[in-house]
Scaffold this motif. Sequence first.
Motif, PDB file in Angstrom:
ATOM      1  N   PHE A   1       8.072  -1.245 -26.931  1.00 15.47           N
ATOM      2  CA  PHE A   1       8.449  -2.098 -28.062  1.00 15.47           C
ATOM      3  C   PHE A   1       9.736  -2.847 -27.738  1.00 15.47           C
ATOM      4  O   PHE A   1      10.580  -2.386 -26.964  1.00 15.47           O
ATOM      5  CB  PHE A   1       8.582  -1.292 -29.359  1.00 15.47           C
ATOM      6  N   VAL A   2       9.848  -4.024 -28.331  1.00 12.10           N
ATOM      7  CA  VAL A   2      10.993  -4.903 -28.093  1.00 12.10           C
ATOM      8  C   VAL A   2      11.785  -5.048 -29.389  1.00 12.10           C
ATOM      9  O   VAL A   2      11.220  -5.360 -30.444  1.00 12.10           O
ATOM     10  CB  VAL A   2      10.526  -6.292 -27.603  1.00 12.10           C
ATOM     11  N   VAL A   3      13.088  -4.807 -29.290  1.00  9.62           N
ATOM     12  CA  VAL A   3      13.985  -4.942 -30.446  1.00  9.62           C
ATOM     13  C   VAL A   3      14.785  -6.228 -30.281  1.00  9.62           C
ATOM     14  O   VAL A   3      15.415  -6.452 -29.247  1.00  9.62           O
ATOM     15  CB  VAL A   3      14.954  -3.738 -30.554  1.00  9.62           C
ATOM     16  N   GLU A   4      14.751  -7.069 -31.302  1.00  6.64           N
ATOM     17  CA  GLU A   4      15.530  -8.305 -31.309  1.00  6.64           C
ATOM     18  C   GLU A   4      16.541  -8.232 -32.446  1.00  6.64           C
ATOM     19  O   GLU A   4      16.178  -7.967 -33.595  1.00  6.64           O
ATOM     20  CB  GLU A   4      14.629  -9.518 -31.502  1.00  6.64           C
ATOM     21  N   VAL A   5      17.798  -8.467 -32.113  1.00  2.00           N
ATOM     22  CA  VAL A   5      18.866  -8.457 -33.107  1.00  2.00           C
ATOM     23  C   VAL A   5      19.450  -9.856 -33.194  1.00  2.00           C
ATOM     24  O   VAL A   5      19.955 -10.400 -32.205  1.00  2.00           O
ATOM     25  CB  VAL A   5      19.969  -7.442 -32.741  1.00  2.00           C
ATOM     26  N   ILE A   6      19.348 -10.448 -34.390  1.00  2.00           N
ATOM     27  CA  ILE A   6      19.829 -11.811 -34.609  1.00  2.00           C
ATOM     28  C   ILE A   6      20.941 -11.768 -35.659  1.00  2.00           C
ATOM     29  O   ILE A   6      20.747 -11.251 -36.761  1.00  2.00           O
ATOM     30  CB  ILE A   6      18.701 -12.732 -35.096  1.00  2.00           C
TER      31      ILE A   6
ATOM     32  N   THR B   1      20.016 -14.376 -29.300  1.00  2.00           N
ATOM     33  CA  THR B   1      19.401 -13.153 -29.818  1.00  2.00           C
ATOM     34  C   THR B   1      19.527 -12.064 -28.765  1.00  2.00           C
ATOM     35  O   THR B   1      19.183 -12.282 -27.587  1.00  2.00           O
ATOM     36  CB  THR B   1      17.910 -13.393 -30.123  1.00  2.00           C
ATOM     37  N   LEU B   2      20.018 -10.906 -29.174  1.00  2.00           N
ATOM     38  CA  LEU B   2      20.106  -9.773 -28.263  1.00  2.00           C
ATOM     39  C   LEU B   2      18.736  -9.098 -28.225  1.00  2.00           C
ATOM     40  O   LEU B   2      18.201  -8.698 -29.266  1.00  2.00           O
ATOM     41  CB  LEU B   2      21.169  -8.777 -28.728  1.00  2.00           C
ATOM     42  N   VAL B   3      18.152  -8.974 -27.034  1.00  2.00           N
ATOM     43  CA  VAL B   3      16.810  -8.438 -26.863  1.00  2.00           C
ATOM     44  C   VAL B   3      16.879  -7.155 -26.046  1.00  2.00           C
ATOM     45  O   VAL B   3      17.449  -7.136 -24.947  1.00  2.00           O
ATOM     46  CB  VAL B   3      15.886  -9.458 -26.155  1.00  2.00           C
ATOM     47  N   LEU B   4      16.300  -6.073 -26.592  1.00  2.00           N
ATOM     48  CA  LEU B   4      16.286  -4.790 -25.907  1.00  2.00           C
ATOM     49  C   LEU B   4      14.840  -4.333 -25.724  1.00  2.00           C
ATOM     50  O   LEU B   4      14.112  -4.154 -26.713  1.00  2.00           O
ATOM     51  CB  LEU B   4      17.080  -3.731 -26.687  1.00  2.00           C
ATOM     52  N   ASP B   5      14.430  -4.174 -24.483  1.00  2.00           N
ATOM     53  CA  ASP B   5      13.072  -3.746 -24.144  1.00  2.00           C
ATOM     54  C   ASP B   5      13.068  -2.222 -24.042  1.00  2.00           C
ATOM     55  O   ASP B   5      13.743  -1.639 -23.185  1.00  2.00           O
ATOM     56  CB  ASP B   5      12.661  -4.382 -22.808  1.00  2.00           C
ATOM     57  N   CYS B   6      12.293  -1.562 -24.918  1.00  4.23           N
ATOM     58  CA  CYS B   6      12.304  -0.099 -24.996  1.00  4.23           C
ATOM     59  C   CYS B   6      10.924   0.480 -24.693  1.00  4.23           C
ATOM     60  O   CYS B   6       9.903  -0.203 -24.843  1.00  4.23           O
ATOM     61  CB  CYS B   6      12.732   0.359 -26.392  1.00  4.23           C
ATOM     62  N   HIS B   7      10.893   1.737 -24.283  1.00  7.20           N
ATOM     63  CA  HIS B   7       9.612   2.398 -24.045  1.00  7.20           C
ATOM     64  C   HIS B   7       9.777   3.897 -24.223  1.00  7.20           C
ATOM     65  O   HIS B   7      10.889   4.431 -24.321  1.00  7.20           O
ATOM     66  CB  HIS B   7       9.060   2.060 -22.656  1.00  7.20           C
ATOM     67  N   TYR B   8       8.621   4.592 -24.269  1.00  7.58           N
ATOM     68  CA  TYR B   8       8.584   6.043 -24.428  1.00  7.58           C
ATOM     69  C   TYR B   8       8.326   6.685 -23.061  1.00  7.58           C
ATOM     70  O   TYR B   8       7.228   6.535 -22.521  1.00  7.58           O
ATOM     71  CB  TYR B   8       7.465   6.468 -25.386  1.00  7.58           C
TER      72      TYR B   8
ATOM     73  N   GLN C   1      18.544 -14.124 -25.383  1.00  3.31           N
ATOM     74  CA  GLN C   1      17.575 -15.207 -25.387  1.00  3.31           C
ATOM     75  C   GLN C   1      17.928 -16.192 -26.498  1.00  3.31           C
ATOM     76  O   GLN C   1      18.536 -15.802 -27.500  1.00  3.31           O
ATOM     77  CB  GLN C   1      16.158 -14.666 -25.592  1.00  3.31           C
ATOM     78  N   PRO C   2      17.556 -17.461 -26.334  1.00  4.11           N
ATOM     79  CA  PRO C   2      17.867 -18.457 -27.366  1.00  4.11           C
ATOM     80  C   PRO C   2      17.195 -18.110 -28.694  1.00  4.11           C
ATOM     81  O   PRO C   2      16.010 -17.787 -28.733  1.00  4.11           O
ATOM     82  CB  PRO C   2      17.305 -19.757 -26.784  1.00  4.11           C
ATOM     83  N   THR C   3      17.950 -18.153 -29.763  1.00  6.66           N
ATOM     84  CA  THR C   3      17.406 -17.850 -31.083  1.00  6.66           C
ATOM     85  C   THR C   3      16.438 -18.945 -31.525  1.00  6.66           C
ATOM     86  O   THR C   3      16.719 -20.133 -31.385  1.00  6.66           O
ATOM     87  CB  THR C   3      18.543 -17.731 -32.119  1.00  6.66           C
ATOM     88  N   GLY C   4      15.288 -18.523 -32.043  1.00  5.52           N
ATOM     89  CA  GLY C   4      14.318 -19.455 -32.587  1.00  5.52           C
ATOM     90  C   GLY C   4      13.314 -19.978 -31.582  1.00  5.52           C
ATOM     91  O   GLY C   4      12.400 -20.705 -31.959  1.00  5.52           O
TER      92      GLY C   4
ATOM     93  N   SER D   1      10.223 -19.323 -28.981  1.00  7.35           N
ATOM     94  CA  SER D   1       9.182 -18.334 -28.749  1.00  7.35           C
ATOM     95  C   SER D   1       9.078 -17.933 -27.279  1.00  7.35           C
ATOM     96  O   SER D   1       8.709 -16.805 -26.954  1.00  7.35           O
ATOM     97  CB  SER D   1       7.822 -18.869 -29.226  1.00  7.35           C
ATOM     98  N   ASP D   2       9.412 -18.864 -26.388  1.00  7.46           N
ATOM     99  CA  ASP D   2       9.342 -18.581 -24.954  1.00  7.46           C
ATOM    100  C   ASP D   2      10.713 -18.188 -24.435  1.00  7.46           C
ATOM    101  O   ASP D   2      11.676 -18.966 -24.528  1.00  7.46           O
ATOM    102  CB  ASP D   2       8.821 -19.807 -24.188  1.00  7.46           C
ATOM    103  N   TRP D   3      10.809 -16.984 -23.876  1.00  8.73           N
ATOM    104  CA  TRP D   3      12.071 -16.530 -23.306  1.00  8.73           C
ATOM    105  C   TRP D   3      12.262 -17.126 -21.921  1.00  8.73           C
ATOM    106  O   TRP D   3      11.304 -17.367 -21.182  1.00  8.73           O
ATOM    107  CB  TRP D   3      12.108 -15.001 -23.238  1.00  8.73           C
ATOM    108  N   LYS D   4      13.499 -17.313 -21.551  1.00  7.51           N
ATOM    109  CA  LYS D   4      13.826 -17.930 -20.274  1.00  7.51           C
ATOM    110  C   LYS D   4      14.037 -16.860 -19.207  1.00  7.51           C
ATOM    111  O   LYS D   4      14.856 -15.962 -19.365  1.00  7.51           O
ATOM    112  CB  LYS D   4      15.092 -18.784 -20.423  1.00  7.51           C
ATOM    113  N   ASP D   5      13.275 -17.003 -18.120  1.00 12.94           N
ATOM    114  CA  ASP D   5      13.423 -16.072 -17.005  1.00 12.94           C
ATOM    115  C   ASP D   5      14.739 -16.281 -16.271  1.00 12.94           C
ATOM    116  O   ASP D   5      15.165 -15.410 -15.500  1.00 12.94           O
ATOM    117  CB  ASP D   5      12.262 -16.228 -16.021  1.00 12.94           C
ATOM    118  N   THR D   6      15.371 -17.419 -16.499  1.00 14.90           N
ATOM    119  CA  THR D   6      16.628 -17.707 -15.812  1.00 14.90           C
ATOM    120  C   THR D   6      17.822 -17.025 -16.479  1.00 14.90           C
ATOM    121  O   THR D   6      18.913 -16.992 -15.915  1.00 14.90           O
ATOM    122  CB  THR D   6      16.878 -19.222 -15.762  1.00 14.90           C
TER     123      THR D   6
END
Length: 273
Positions: free
Chosen positions: A160-165, A172-179, A203-206, A208-213
């Motif tokens: 699951f991915v947590v996004e904090v705006i 947007t702070l993005v945290l990739d989580c798993h079990y 990642q840029p807020t708003g 839909s496509d995140w930047k790999d750079t």
Amino acid sequence: MLLARALRSAASFRPALSPLRSLWSVPQPLPARSLWQRSDVVVGWRAALLRPRRGTAGGVSCGCGGLHTEGDKAFAQFLTDEIQEERKIQKHKALPKVSGGWELEVHGTEARLVRKVAGEKITVTFNINNSIPPAVDEDAPEEQKHEEQEEPDITSTPNFVVEVIKDDTKQTLVLDCHYPEDEVGHEGEEESDIFTIREVSFQPTGESDWKDTNYTLNTDSLDWALYDHLMDFLADRGVDNTFADELIELSTALEHQEYIKFLEDLKSFVKCQ
């Protein structure tokens, strides 16, 4: 006989078949819940399928233009029985709620939980596709596999991915989580986190496509003090062990619901309805 129980029994004597369900994020083997390993049903209709009826090319066509064979008829009956069995063991007729004021949005196999707290919007997104971990360790000795006769409950543990705006910010702070597999299901370990943070990025807020750079921080080599602060940051926003447990329950219910729907669609397709 439940399908999963029949499959686990069949797996003791037959080579494992290729998984039928694709992965969403991280490839992992799936528990055998295949429709093709029930010997009591399959053997009979496979023989009939290979033996064309007299005066036909193996089947007949109806008004829908589709082909209907004796194998299709047996397959449809098998699916009817399987759907009934799955409905019997379905724990949740409606999707369970997650405590803490989370609002749920579901789009097919993808679910999103949204919570707003003091000028922040927290979004947790997950997909139930291929979220079921393997029931038996592939590297375990054969003797151990045979001893595990009691079938465990099928549990969905998705990434699951947590996004904090934050309000009035462009990032947007993005945290990739798993079990982790070795943590799920352990009891009596109050200090142990049942989920982990794998990657962190902005990642840029708003968009839909995140930047790999954009720089992505991998936590494998991260200082433990920084990692603990990141976990505390999530816990302060409602993403803690309690949330992670409830997310597993929600994901498991959604996965089972979608599985039954898939069986129903497959039955309709086979019967050409």
